[in-house]
Design a protein around this motif. Structure first.
Motif, short mmCIF file in Angstrom:
data_model
loop_
_atom_site.label_atom_id
_atom_site.label_comp_id
_atom_site.label_asym_id
_atom_site.label_seq_id
_atom_site.Cartn_x
_atom_site.Cartn_y
_atom_site.Cartn_z
N ALA A 42 0.83 -1.21 0.00
CA ALA A 42 0.00 0.00 0.00
C ALA A 42 0.86 1.25 0.00
N ALA A 43 2.05 1.15 0.61
CA ALA A 43 2.89 2.34 0.75
C ALA A 43 3.59 2.71 -0.55
N LEU A 44 3.67 1.76 -1.47
CA LEU A 44 4.43 2.04 -2.69
C LEU A 44 3.70 3.03 -3.59
N PRO A 45 4.41 4.06 -4.01
CA PRO A 45 3.78 4.98 -4.96
C PRO A 45 3.57 4.28 -6.31
N LYS A 46 2.46 4.61 -6.94
CA LYS A 46 2.11 3.94 -8.20
C LYS A 46 2.53 4.78 -9.41
N LEU A 47 3.02 4.12 -10.42
CA LEU A 47 3.31 4.82 -11.68
C LEU A 47 2.64 4.08 -12.83
N ARG A 48 1.89 4.84 -13.63
CA ARG A 48 1.28 4.26 -14.84
C ARG A 48 2.25 4.55 -15.99
N VAL A 49 2.78 3.47 -16.56
CA VAL A 49 3.85 3.61 -17.55
C VAL A 49 3.38 3.17 -18.93
N GLY A 50 3.52 4.03 -19.91
CA GLY A 50 3.12 3.70 -21.28
C GLY A 50 4.31 3.33 -22.15
N TYR A 51 4.09 2.42 -23.07
CA TYR A 51 5.17 2.03 -23.99
C TYR A 51 4.56 1.59 -25.31
N VAL A 52 5.39 1.52 -26.34
CA VAL A 52 4.96 0.95 -27.61
C VAL A 52 5.68 -0.40 -27.77
N PRO A 53 5.02 -1.35 -28.42
CA PRO A 53 5.59 -2.71 -28.46
C PRO A 53 6.82 -2.80 -29.36
N GLU A 54 7.95 -2.74 -28.75
CA GLU A 54 9.21 -2.65 -29.48
C GLU A 54 10.25 -3.44 -28.68
N PRO A 55 10.95 -4.39 -29.30
CA PRO A 55 11.87 -5.25 -28.52
C PRO A 55 12.83 -4.46 -27.64
N ALA A 56 13.38 -3.36 -28.16
CA ALA A 56 14.38 -2.65 -27.37
C ALA A 56 13.78 -1.85 -26.21
N HIS A 57 12.45 -1.90 -26.05
CA HIS A 57 11.82 -1.25 -24.89
C HIS A 57 11.66 -2.25 -23.74
N GLY A 58 12.38 -3.36 -23.87
CA GLY A 58 12.15 -4.48 -22.96
C GLY A 58 12.58 -4.29 -21.52
#
Lengths: 268, 342
Positions: free
Chosen positions: B21-37
């Motif tokens: 519960a204490a962890l701050p949340k981050l909504r992370v966006g990405y595009v499907p690309e191998p090097a974004h792994g």
């Protein structure tokens, strides 16, 4: 048992009524489009007269206005949904806080004269009178899909005007620019051009966010429409290619890189 | 004994839920690309949670769509190329570059019979050629940058043909409508596999360590929660180390996340090494990229982009990881790389 059957029947009819009617109503919604009796409005007039809106599945009702001030007031009040009015007055209305968004460009008088050489203000004045297409951004405004169709139709009108000018102008003969007038037509809302005019008119107030103007220019609709039209092309139409060359649109990416017009915010 | 066990279990559960519960949340966006792994590695290996941030990943079909979500407060951070954030920033959006995700990765493909003519280490082979590209794609911008660096006047000496999609570029190369095409991964691998086309060059050969795909976040959120973003970057730094030292598992993680052919991912990531997944912000690269966009005439108005680059958070994150493992070679290399590129 019979009672249950009747209940189910009533329920089905009710669901059918609730489920179907609003969609049909939405599909058939008429877009009220304000315009001026001005050659700069040619793209919207041509889209109407050439049945291009209908071909795209849009029902558009043109509403004529005497001047931009009256048209913009009707847009701000939600009496018309979309309008084609002068850029200067549109930007001033946006700066005032009217809920408007520029979705496409139109026509601008580029008639050069000796006067332009000595007095740049004459040229700038003509630039300010150029037409842009604006959305009334109030609740109940046309959705993104409808707007994309609308902008796509304006791009098609531009292609018609450039590729077959005689045929195009014959359908809106009354609005053809007089001999010697040189109008340029461009459906691109062109944020950077608008930003130049915005700056020249000194419309950025200190309390406005830096993105204030950009937030009132819906150029992603234009980029999407352009992208979709180009995808459908075998060999690109040279006019379409020229529009794409000029547009500043972030490129698509990746194997699943098909744009979707929605507000869902991705998929988890 | 049973009571003690129950008590211990209860305390553990309470501690666990309090920790989550204490962890701050981050909504992370990405595009499907191998090097974004790196995102998938950090998520699957638990690095985000270990660093103290709870991340949800959201996939987007295009950079513009992702940037629009970021602007509409539907995301807290995202990776959507370099062009898209620069265009948004130049139009007044308040975003800050805080890190990177991919370096390199663009290739020039051609038909097999044209390969000999286009080979060699000199960009002059492209003089007088017709090159297909997607306007404003990383390949477009950096290839023109590389030509300029090589002293070639590309506006005069190279005929660029713009297409609406990378698929259209591949098709044009296949048909011979253009001499070569600029494409990004995994399209060149797919073009080789499915259409028998060949990679003539990777742009990296002419323009080392050029920037692609930066991590951007709304400036107000970065200013309000610097520690959260620092933790997020620390997790990606650890993911980078994992990617450098555990190729087999990394390929499996990427494949599961992207549902692309495992051989293509392995080939691009570890055999041909067409791109590097690297979280360094590459400040100098961003500034070069902006200049190339302006040189190409795509955006005429200048803007002080440097105001929108924050390298301090990444440096702090890197320092925090190095402090824990000061002798680790990968982290030491990251420090050296940071100093050179920022």
């Amino acid at each position: 048992m019979r009672r249950l059957g009747s209940l189910l029947l009533i329920l089905s009819l009710a669901l059918l009524a609730v489920g179907v009617r609003p969609d049909s109503a939405r599909a058939a919604a008429v877009i009220r489009l304000g315009y001026l009796d001005d050659p700069g409005s040619a793209l919207v007039l041509l889209a109407d007269a050439g049945n291009l809106f209908k071909e795209e599945g849009l029902e558009v009702k043109p509403v004529r206005f005497k001047d931009s001030a009256g048209g913009l007031a009707s847009l701000a009040a939600g009496k018309v949904d979309v309008g084609a009015f002068a850029v200067r007055e549109t930007l001033m209305a946006i700066a005032r806080g009217d809920r408007l968004r520029i979705i496409a460009g139109g026509g601008t008088d580029r008639t050069g004269s000796l006067l332009d050489e000595v007095d740049a203000s004459a040229r700038l004045e003509r630039e300010d009178r150029g037409i842009v297409v604006i959305l009334s951004d109030l609740p109940g405004a046309p959705d993104k899909e409808t707007l994309a169709k609308l902008v796509s139709t304006l791009i098609k009108a531009d292609l018609l005007l450039h590729n077959h000018p005689d045929r195009a102008w014959s359908s809106i003969a009354r609005h053809r620019p007089a001999e010697g007038r040189n109008f340029s037509f461009d459906p691109d809302p062109d944020y950077y051009r608008l930003a130049g005019i915005w700056k020249r008119l000194d419309l950025q107030a200190p309390n406005m966010e830096r993105s204030f103007l950009a937030d009132h220019v819906y150029d992603e609709i234009y980029c999407d429409a352009l992208h979709d039209l180009r995808e459908g092309e075998g060999e690109a139409d040279p006019v379409l290619k020229k529009l794409a060359d000029k547009a500043v649109c972030p490129p698509d990416c990746c194997p699943t890189g098909k744009k979707k017009r929605n507000d869902k915010g991705g998929s988890q | 004994m049973k009571r003690i066990f129950a008590l211990v279990l209860m305390i553990a559960l309470l501690a666990g839920s309090a920790y989550g519960a204490a962890l701050p949340k981050l909504r992370v966006g990405y595009v499907p690309e191998p090097a974004h792994g790196l995102y998938f590695v950090a998520k699957e290996k638990g690095f985000f949670k270990e660093e103290g941030v709870d991340v949800d990943l959201y996939q987007f079909g295009s950079a513009a769509e992702g940037m629009a979500a970021l602007k509409a407060d539907k995301l807290d951070v995202g990776t959507f190329g370099t062009t898209a954030p620069l265009v948004f920033i130049s139009k007044g959006s308040e975003f800050t570059f805080i890190g990177g995700m991919m370096i390199g990765g663009q290739a020039i493909i051609t038909r097999p019979e044209r390969l000999g003519e286009l080979s060699g280490k000199d960009l002059k082979v492209y003089k007088g050629k017709k090159i297909g590209l997607v306007k404003l794609s990383t390949g477009d911008v950096v290839f023109k940058g590389a030509l300029k660096k090589a002293g070639i006047d590309y506006k005069k000496d190279v005929n660029f043909v713009e297409f609406g999609s990378v698929a259209a570029v591949v098709e044009a190369v296949k048909k011979g409508a253009v001499d070569a095409g600029l494409v990004f991964p995994p399209h060149f691998s797919l073009a080789e596999k499915n259409h028998g086309l060949k990679v003539a060059h990777y742009i990296e050969e002419f323009y080392p360590d050029y920037t692609c795909c930066r991590i951007v976040a709304p400036t107000n959120l970065v200013k309000a929660n610097p520690d959260t973003y620092k933790r997020f970057l620390a997790a990606l730094i650890r993911a980078y180390r994992f990617y450098k030292t555990n190729p087999d598992e990394t390929v499996k993680i990427y494949t599961r996340a992207l549902k692309i052919d495992e051989d293509i991912i392995r080939n691009e990531t570890y055999v041909k090494r067409v791109a590097e997944s690297n979280p360094d912000p590459l400040r100098k690269g961003i500034l070069d990229f902006w200049q190339h966009i302006r040189d190409a005439g795509y955006i005429t108005q200048d803007y002080p982009i440097d105001q929108h680059i924050n390298t301090a958070l990444y440096k702090q994150a890197l320092d925090s990881v190095v402090k824990r493992e000061p002798k680790d070679k990968v982290y030491q290399q990251m420090l050296t790389f940071y100093k050179k590129n920022n």
